[in-house]
Design a protein around this motif. Structure first.
Motif, PDB file in Angstrom:
ATOM      1  N   VAL B  86      11.789  12.649 -25.923  1.00  0.00           N
ATOM      2  CA  VAL B  86      11.702  13.701 -26.938  1.00  0.00           C
ATOM      3  C   VAL B  86      10.498  13.472 -27.849  1.00  0.00           C
ATOM      4  O   VAL B  86       9.750  14.392 -28.170  1.00  0.00           O
ATOM      5  CB  VAL B  86      13.011  13.772 -27.758  1.00  0.00           C
ATOM      6  CG1 VAL B  86      12.842  14.688 -28.946  1.00  0.00           C
ATOM      7  CG2 VAL B  86      14.153  14.263 -26.888  1.00  0.00           C
ATOM      8  N   THR B  87      10.303  12.210 -28.248  1.00  0.00           N
ATOM      9  CA  THR B  87       9.144  11.908 -29.098  1.00  0.00           C
ATOM     10  C   THR B  87       7.846  12.336 -28.433  1.00  0.00           C
ATOM     11  O   THR B  87       6.996  12.999 -29.041  1.00  0.00           O
ATOM     12  CB  THR B  87       9.076  10.402 -29.393  1.00  0.00           C
ATOM     13  OG1 THR B  87      10.347   9.960 -29.852  1.00  0.00           O
ATOM     14  CG2 THR B  87       8.014  10.103 -30.413  1.00  0.00           C
ATOM     15  N   LEU B  88       7.691  11.975 -27.171  1.00  0.00           N
ATOM     16  CA  LEU B  88       6.463  12.336 -26.466  1.00  0.00           C
ATOM     17  C   LEU B  88       6.336  13.840 -26.328  1.00  0.00           C
ATOM     18  O   LEU B  88       5.235  14.389 -26.446  1.00  0.00           O
ATOM     19  CB  LEU B  88       6.435  11.679 -25.086  1.00  0.00           C
ATOM     20  CG  LEU B  88       6.099  10.200 -25.115  1.00  0.00           C
ATOM     21  CD1 LEU B  88       6.239   9.602 -23.729  1.00  0.00           C
ATOM     22  CD2 LEU B  88       4.681   9.992 -25.619  1.00  0.00           C
ATOM     23  N   ALA B  89       7.477  14.513 -26.074  1.00  0.00           N
ATOM     24  CA  ALA B  89       7.406  15.974 -25.926  1.00  0.00           C
ATOM     25  C   ALA B  89       6.930  16.604 -27.217  1.00  0.00           C
ATOM     26  O   ALA B  89       6.086  17.516 -27.215  1.00  0.00           O
ATOM     27  CB  ALA B  89       8.773  16.518 -25.517  1.00  0.00           C
ATOM     28  N   LEU B  90       7.451  16.126 -28.346  1.00  0.00           N
ATOM     29  CA  LEU B  90       7.024  16.659 -29.634  1.00  0.00           C
ATOM     30  C   LEU B  90       5.538  16.427 -29.828  1.00  0.00           C
ATOM     31  O   LEU B  90       4.795  17.284 -30.305  1.00  0.00           O
ATOM     32  CB  LEU B  90       7.809  16.001 -30.768  1.00  0.00           C
ATOM     33  CG  LEU B  90       9.272  16.417 -30.869  1.00  0.00           C
ATOM     34  CD1 LEU B  90      10.007  15.532 -31.853  1.00  0.00           C
ATOM     35  CD2 LEU B  90       9.371  17.873 -31.285  1.00  0.00           C
ATOM     36  N   LEU B  91       5.105  15.226 -29.438  1.00  0.00           N
ATOM     37  CA  LEU B  91       3.692  14.875 -29.574  1.00  0.00           C
ATOM     38  C   LEU B  91       2.811  15.794 -28.734  1.00  0.00           C
ATOM     39  O   LEU B  91       1.812  16.341 -29.194  1.00  0.00           O
ATOM     40  CB  LEU B  91       3.513  13.422 -29.138  1.00  0.00           C
ATOM     41  CG  LEU B  91       2.168  12.781 -29.362  1.00  0.00           C
ATOM     42  CD1 LEU B  91       1.906  12.699 -30.842  1.00  0.00           C
ATOM     43  CD2 LEU B  91       2.157  11.396 -28.758  1.00  0.00           C
ATOM     44  N   LEU B  92       3.216  15.979 -27.466  1.00  0.00           N
ATOM     45  CA  LEU B  92       2.367  16.720 -26.546  1.00  0.00           C
ATOM     46  C   LEU B  92       2.447  18.219 -26.754  1.00  0.00           C
ATOM     47  O   LEU B  92       1.718  18.976 -26.138  1.00  0.00           O
ATOM     48  CB  LEU B  92       2.755  16.399 -25.098  1.00  0.00           C
ATOM     49  CG  LEU B  92       2.467  14.989 -24.659  1.00  0.00           C
ATOM     50  CD1 LEU B  92       2.989  14.775 -23.254  1.00  0.00           C
ATOM     51  CD2 LEU B  92       0.966  14.731 -24.668  1.00  0.00           C
ATOM     52  N   ASN B  93       3.401  18.649 -27.606  1.00  0.00           N
ATOM     53  CA  ASN B  93       3.542  20.074 -27.787  1.00  0.00           C
ATOM     54  C   ASN B  93       2.538  20.617 -28.778  1.00  0.00           C
ATOM     55  O   ASN B  93       2.296  21.811 -28.848  1.00  0.00           O
ATOM     56  CB  ASN B  93       4.973  20.384 -28.262  1.00  0.00           C
ATOM     57  CG  ASN B  93       5.373  21.801 -27.970  1.00  0.00           C
ATOM     58  OD1 ASN B  93       4.878  22.402 -27.025  1.00  0.00           O
ATOM     59  ND2 ASN B  93       6.232  22.358 -28.790  1.00  0.00           N
ATOM     60  N   LYS B  94       1.950  19.712 -29.572  1.00  0.00           N
ATOM     61  CA  LYS B  94       0.982  20.171 -30.557  1.00  0.00           C
ATOM     62  C   LYS B  94      -0.335  20.452 -29.872  1.00  0.00           C
ATOM     63  O   LYS B  94      -0.729  19.758 -28.955  1.00  0.00           O
ATOM     64  CB  LYS B  94       0.775  19.087 -31.609  1.00  0.00           C
ATOM     65  CG  LYS B  94       2.045  18.743 -32.338  1.00  0.00           C
ATOM     66  CD  LYS B  94       1.768  17.660 -33.347  1.00  0.00           C
ATOM     67  CE  LYS B  94       3.061  17.122 -33.931  1.00  0.00           C
ATOM     68  NZ  LYS B  94       3.958  18.215 -34.347  1.00  0.00           N
ATOM     69  N   PRO B  95      -1.001  21.482 -30.329  1.00  0.00           N
ATOM     70  CA  PRO B  95      -2.277  21.780 -29.669  1.00  0.00           C
ATOM     71  C   PRO B  95      -3.360  20.809 -30.109  1.00  0.00           C
ATOM     72  O   PRO B  95      -3.717  20.761 -31.256  1.00  0.00           O
ATOM     73  CB  PRO B  95      -2.583  23.202 -30.163  1.00  0.00           C
ATOM     74  CG  PRO B  95      -1.830  23.350 -31.445  1.00  0.00           C
ATOM     75  CD  PRO B  95      -0.661  22.430 -31.388  1.00  0.00           C
ATOM     76  N   TYR B  96      -3.812  19.980 -29.223  1.00  0.00           N
ATOM     77  CA  TYR B  96      -5.039  19.240 -29.477  1.00  0.00           C
ATOM     78  C   TYR B  96      -5.698  18.954 -28.140  1.00  0.00           C
ATOM     79  O   TYR B  96      -5.051  18.913 -27.101  1.00  0.00           O
ATOM     80  CB  TYR B  96      -4.788  17.946 -30.265  1.00  0.00           C
ATOM     81  CG  TYR B  96      -3.872  16.945 -29.600  1.00  0.00           C
ATOM     82  CD1 TYR B  96      -2.501  17.076 -29.695  1.00  0.00           C
ATOM     83  CD2 TYR B  96      -4.365  15.858 -28.911  1.00  0.00           C
ATOM     84  CE1 TYR B  96      -1.653  16.175 -29.113  1.00  0.00           C
ATOM     85  CE2 TYR B  96      -3.534  14.943 -28.307  1.00  0.00           C
ATOM     86  CZ  TYR B  96      -2.173  15.112 -28.425  1.00  0.00           C
ATOM     87  OH  TYR B  96      -1.330  14.213 -27.824  1.00  0.00           O
ATOM     88  N   ARG B  97      -6.983  18.790 -28.185  1.00  0.00           N
ATOM     89  CA  ARG B  97      -7.747  18.728 -26.946  1.00  0.00           C
ATOM     90  C   ARG B  97      -7.370  17.520 -26.112  1.00  0.00           C
ATOM     91  O   ARG B  97      -7.109  16.455 -26.630  1.00  0.00           O
ATOM     92  CB  ARG B  97      -9.231  18.682 -27.276  1.00  0.00           C
ATOM     93  CG  ARG B  97      -9.886  20.009 -26.998  1.00  0.00           C
ATOM     94  CD  ARG B  97     -11.364  19.951 -27.221  1.00  0.00           C
ATOM     95  NE  ARG B  97     -11.732  18.738 -27.928  1.00  0.00           N
ATOM     96  CZ  ARG B  97     -12.970  18.417 -28.181  1.00  0.00           C
ATOM     97  NH1 ARG B  97     -13.925  19.223 -27.783  1.00  0.00           N
ATOM     98  NH2 ARG B  97     -13.266  17.322 -28.827  1.00  0.00           N
ATOM     99  N   GLY B  98      -7.400  17.708 -24.829  1.00  0.00           N
ATOM    100  CA  GLY B  98      -7.223  16.561 -23.944  1.00  0.00           C
ATOM    101  C   GLY B  98      -5.771  16.231 -23.652  1.00  0.00           C
ATOM    102  O   GLY B  98      -5.493  15.307 -22.896  1.00  0.00           O
TER     103      GLY B  98
END
Lengths: 421, 290, 273
Positions: B86-98
């Motif tokens: 869940v932590t990673l999903a929250l992290l990866l859900n934000k728009p940032y490059r790469g």
């Protein structure tokens, strides 16, 4: 309401329907029945890559001699071969021939999965095989071997060891000298000995060398003996002396010896060629005589051979039998022996000049002579499991060499009883 | 009742597949558990022995150890799978490059064949040469004999399995995050709500319905996971002290040929799992499930 | 780059390093000229590194054949899994069926029995219907394995879509099936992606069932092919490692392709309410 993610305005249901149909079509394609040629033979084996290459050549020749016949081989790792053959055999299927170590013959024959061979193979031919090469139970022969051995031997790196030790006191002294921290970083870079400290197969030679053994003539376990304590103490003292890397298992032993980071290894014939291929100048010697007992260690010896499945349809039996006798014929046995450095299973082949004159085979033979045959009864598996647990626990310090034998014996007796329940 | 008929039409294909593949093997095992099929009875036929195999299971001295270890194994694994995923999903859900690259890399543990991943990890836990101890050494921590004692030998496959299992939860959580309407976040921000409040009150509760199947099934799969422990501890090192229920069943069936006993044991595992799942399923009942 | 974005980048990099390190180990094994499983140094690039293992796997072993078989099996499983689960879950989410909770739980129960003991009767069953040693039989088994998770996930996702949307469509004159197709499915893309990916994986890297059901070498799937390189003591580790990394590539590619639908970026047209 807006939601992130989703398909653009396309009809996904059409896609879904197409998907279902496609799935079914693929299924149907994949379900195409296989042509069941009456002349397609199957063999399951657990051979090392080197021997698989030899087998491929032999089978090509067999197919040439029998036009219209193909032999399909399937390779499995040894333990998976046993479980797979069990499963298939219980379901009434499986290969025509199965190749593996002689101890698989015990459970397979008791389960009624393989055929006795003494009625099928010419008795004069049978007599040419050494006794270990025709393993069996209750008077029947259940497999014919193309090689005997599988015995642990002393392997050494000639660049590090000039004269292999002949008794254990000398051996350990040499090992201590050779165990060094070569680059001064506080960690040992070269070990005197590498040996598998997790499998009891490596404990058994010392058990025999102190005068004990795993079971008696009737197949009853004989694990609670002073010899057992002595063997465990011996192994523990080597493990604690620092000449062996802690928790050394098979891959570690293999890696270190291949890198030249070990002077001695204790390993079997299957490994010698791979060490040479890795560039090590490999020498072989008999396991050193145990100084305390004056006896030589007795590694277990086995044979690797072919058995015939009970489910071979009568129409195919003659052909399958022909394949079996072909693969265990003198010329083929000699080929295996020469290519792999394995001891031949037939006495006629053993007498051939190039085989009799091979120095490495001679050392191997000397070690085999001092070994003892591995029991093939299914109870042996229980004994292995029990010994493995105790071996690891003693080396780990959780059990003492004095307590272990009684524990092993009690466990073995109980579990063997459970086999019959 | 065309509505009910339509419903059944929707439901039927899947049910057919499930019944076809699972029902008979299931029944076979139940039948097998009442026999004494084993090494010496295979050839001439096994006989009916009633509940004797079940009785024998309860006389197995290590039974409770296996059960306890299985429960701990499952709980620890699922906890970390969900938390990390869940932590990673929250992290990866934000728009940032790469982040596409990061996502691709983070899915590797799931993409690799389990066999070599487990063996590779076993190598990393090697006392002298393994990467884990070498890294610990650089941090000033003394080397751990990973397969020398019971606790460490249990931690090793646990760590391995956490590594193997978190990408799956991450993917499920990522998908679940998409089901949450953006308006809710926008409204909360307008009202001045902080990040943590949004997480606790909006994100996590709305993530539940999608995450729940993964957690329940993840629990079931972890409970019955044979491979990882078998491979990493090399069949139960040290000395059979890392067995969980299913590894013990495997040993009974394939090493000791005690098919009747193994079948009974498997039926028991089934009922244990069913009980545990039923309890947690009832507790998670919400109106949407009715 | 803002400080915020930098923070996320740093965190992502650290997590990726931890995740990828064991994969690097496997890569290192594949580069080593002698088949050794363990390392004695932390060097990612070993002495004498060579790509020979990759050459051997792709050219000298039937790797492409194995890949073809695995693709066939995994794609079929994915397609069947998605189509069967999306419809079954819809019924369980939207309709008042008698004993619905029991259906759901029964679906779940199929996963609870330890797989070890199911192998032998599965083999017997497949033999009886003539599907043993066919890829189709394997697909069937994998689909049954994947369905419980897919059904539950799709249902969970459907439950977050308000029923009012479909009811609006029904009032407009569509029937259930049309409402399902035009309204529900487009909104369920992320769940469909998860289902597809999961079903694909169920069919791609599975070994135990394939080992029991498949015998002929020409239909070996990738895991079986890799296993054939393993021997008790003398596994071709370099080839095995190389093969394993190659096996992972299509999964990563598939994930990248599908993740477009999994994560934001596309908003739905036309469904505001």
């Amino acid at each position: 309401m807006t939601r992130p993610g989703g398909f653009p305005q396309r009809n996904p249901a059409a896609l879904l329907a197409a998907a279902a149909v496609a799935g079914l079509v693929l299924c149907a394609v994949a379900c195409a029945p296989r042509p069941d040629a009456a002349t397609r033979l199957s063999l399951w084996e657990q051979m090392d890559p080197a021997q698989q290459a030899v087998l491929a050549r032999q089978l090509t020749e067999f197919e040439r001699l029998h036009p219209g016949v193909t032999v399909e081989t399937n390779h499995f790792e040894t333990d998976k071969l046993r479980t797979q053959f069990q499963t298939a055999g219980l379901a009434g299927a499986g290969p025509d021939l199965v190749y593996g170590p002689s101890d698989q013959v015990g459970p397979f024959s008791i389960m009624g999965l393989i055929l006795p061979l003494e009625g099928l193979v010419d008795p004069d031919t049978l007599k040419l095989f050494v006794e270990a090469a025709r393993p069996g139970l209750s008077g029947h022969v259940y497999a014919l071997a193309d090689q005997v051995g599988n015995h642990l031997t002393l392997v050494y790196n000639k660049a590090l060891v000039h004269e292999p030790a002949t008794d254990t006191d000398l051996w350990l002294r040499q090992a201590k000298e050779l165990t060094r921290d070569l680059d001064g970083d506080g960690r040992i870079d070269r070990y005197g000995i590498v040996m598998n400290l997790t499998e009891p197969f490596w404990l058994v030679p010392w058990l025999g060398g102190f005068g004990g053994w795993v079971m008696d003539e009737q197949g009853r376990p004989t694990l609670d003996t002073p010899a057992q304590t002595q063997a465990l103490e011996f192994m523990r003292s080597i493990a604690q002396s620092g000449v062996i890397p802690p928790n050394c298992d098979y891959p570690l032993m293999d890696t270190l010896f291949k890198q030249g980071a070990a002077a001695y290894a204790v390993n079997g014939p299957w490994s010698w060629q791979s060490y040479r291929d890795a560039g090590i100048d490999v020498g072989l010697a008999v396991l050193p005589r145990i100084s305390q007992s004056g006896l030589y260690p007795t590694p277990m010896t086995a044979a690797l051979g072919y058995s015939m499945s009970v489910h071979v349809p009568p129409a195919r039996r003659a052909l399958v039998l022909e394949l079996l006798t072909f693969l265990t014929s003198a010329r083929k046995v000699a080929e295996v022996s020469r290519s792999l450095g394995a001891l031949p299973s037939r006495i006629d082949v053993a007498a051939w000049p190039d085989i009799a004159g091979n120095a490495m085979l001679h050392t191997s033979w000397e070690q085999l002579r001092r070994g003892r045959p591995m029991p093939i009864v299914p109870e042996m598996r229980v004994i292995w499991d029990v010994m493995r647990t105790a071996y690891q626990q003693v080396l780990g310090g959780a059990m003492s060499p004095q307590q272990a034998p009684a524990w092993m014996q009690a466990q073995a007796v109980r579990k063997i009883e459970e086999l019959r329940l | 009742m065309t509505r009910n008929r339509t419903a059944l039409l929707f439901l039927l294909p899947a049910l057919l597949v499930l019944v076809a593949v699972v029902a008979w093997p299931f029944a076979y095992n139940i039948g097998l558990s009442f026999t004494n099929l084993g090494l010496y009875t295979i050839k001439d036929g096994a006989s009916f022995v009633g509940l004797r195999q079940y009785a024998r299971i309860f006389r197995e001295p290590e039974l409770w150890n296996y059960l306890l270890r299985t429960v701990v194994w499952t709980a620890v694994n699922v906890f970390f799978h969900v938390t990390i995923g869940v932590t990673l999903a929250l992290l990866l859900n934000k728009p940032y490059r790469g982040r596409g690259i990061y996502r691709a890399l983070l899915i590797l543990p799931w993409a690799l064949p389990q066999y070599i991943a487990a063996l590779s990890w076993r190598g990393m836990f090697n006392y002298r040469y393994g990467a884990v101890n070498l890294l610990l050494g650089k941090l000033g921590v003394p080397a751990v004999p990973w397969f020398g004692n019971e606790v460490a030998a249990f931690l090793a496959p646990t760590i391995t399995n956490i590594w193997l299992g978190f990408p799956f939860m991450m993917v499920v959580a990522l998908g679940g995050l998409q089901s949450i309407p953006q308006e809710l976040y926008e409204a909360a921000e307008l009202d001045g709500a902080g990040r943590w409040w949004r997480l606790r009150t909006i994100t996590l509760p709305l993530l539940r319905p999608v995450l729940l199947p993964a957690v329940i099934l993840g629990t079931i799969w972890t409970f019955n996971n044979l491979n990882v422990i078998w491979l990493v501890t090399n069949q139960g090192e040290p000395g059979d002290k890392t067995h969980i229920l299913v590894t013990y069943v495997y040993k009974a069936a394939f090493n000791y040929y005690r098919y009747g006993y193994a079948a009974a044991f498997s039926v028991l595992i089934f009922f244990i799992l069913m009980g545990l799942t039923w309890v947690s399923y009832r507790r998670s009942q919400r109106p949407t499930w009715a | 780059m803002s400080l915020r974005a930098l923070r996320w980048h740093v965190l992502s990099v650290v997590l990726c390093l931890v995740t990828v390190y064991p994969v690097m180990q496997i890569f290192t094994i594949s580069l080593r000229p002698s088949d050794t499983l363990y390392t004695t140094s932390l060097d990612p690039i070993p002495r004498g590194a060579t790509f020979a293992a990759y050459r051997v796997m792709l050219l000298q072993r039937p790797f492409l054949l194995w890949m073809r078989n695995s693709l066939l099996v995994a794609l079929a499983t994915a397609l069947l899994g998605v189509s069967l689960a999306s419809t079954a879950a819809y019924a369980l989410s939207r309709f008042r069926l008698p004993g619905k909770g029991a259906w759901l739980f029964a679906v779940l129960m199929t996963q609870m029995f330890p797989a070890t003991m199911l192998l032998l009767p599965l083999y017997l069953l497949m033999r009886k219907v003539g599907l043993v040693n066919t890829l189709g039989g394997v697909v069937l088994a994998y689909t049954a394995t994947a369905l419980p998770f897919c059904i539950w996930t799709m249902k969970g996702y459907y439950d977050t879509i308000p029923r009012s949307l479909e009811e609006a469509a029904l009032i407009d004159g569509m029937n259930e099936l049309q409402a399902f197709r035009r309204v529900t499915l487009p909104l369920s893309a992320p769940a469909l992606v998860i289902t597809a990916l999961f079903s694909f994986m169920a069919g791609w890297a599975e070994f135990i069932v394939a080992r029991v059901l498949i015998v002929s070498r020409d239909i070996y799937t990738l895991p079986l092919g890799l296993e054939s390189l393993a021997s008790t003591f003398q596994t071709e580790w370099a080839n095995y490692a190389a093969g394993s990394l190659l096996v992972a590539v299509p999964v990563v590619v598939l994930f990248l392709l599908l993740s477009r639908f999994l994560v934001g970026g596309l908003t739905l047209g036309g469904v505001k309410g």
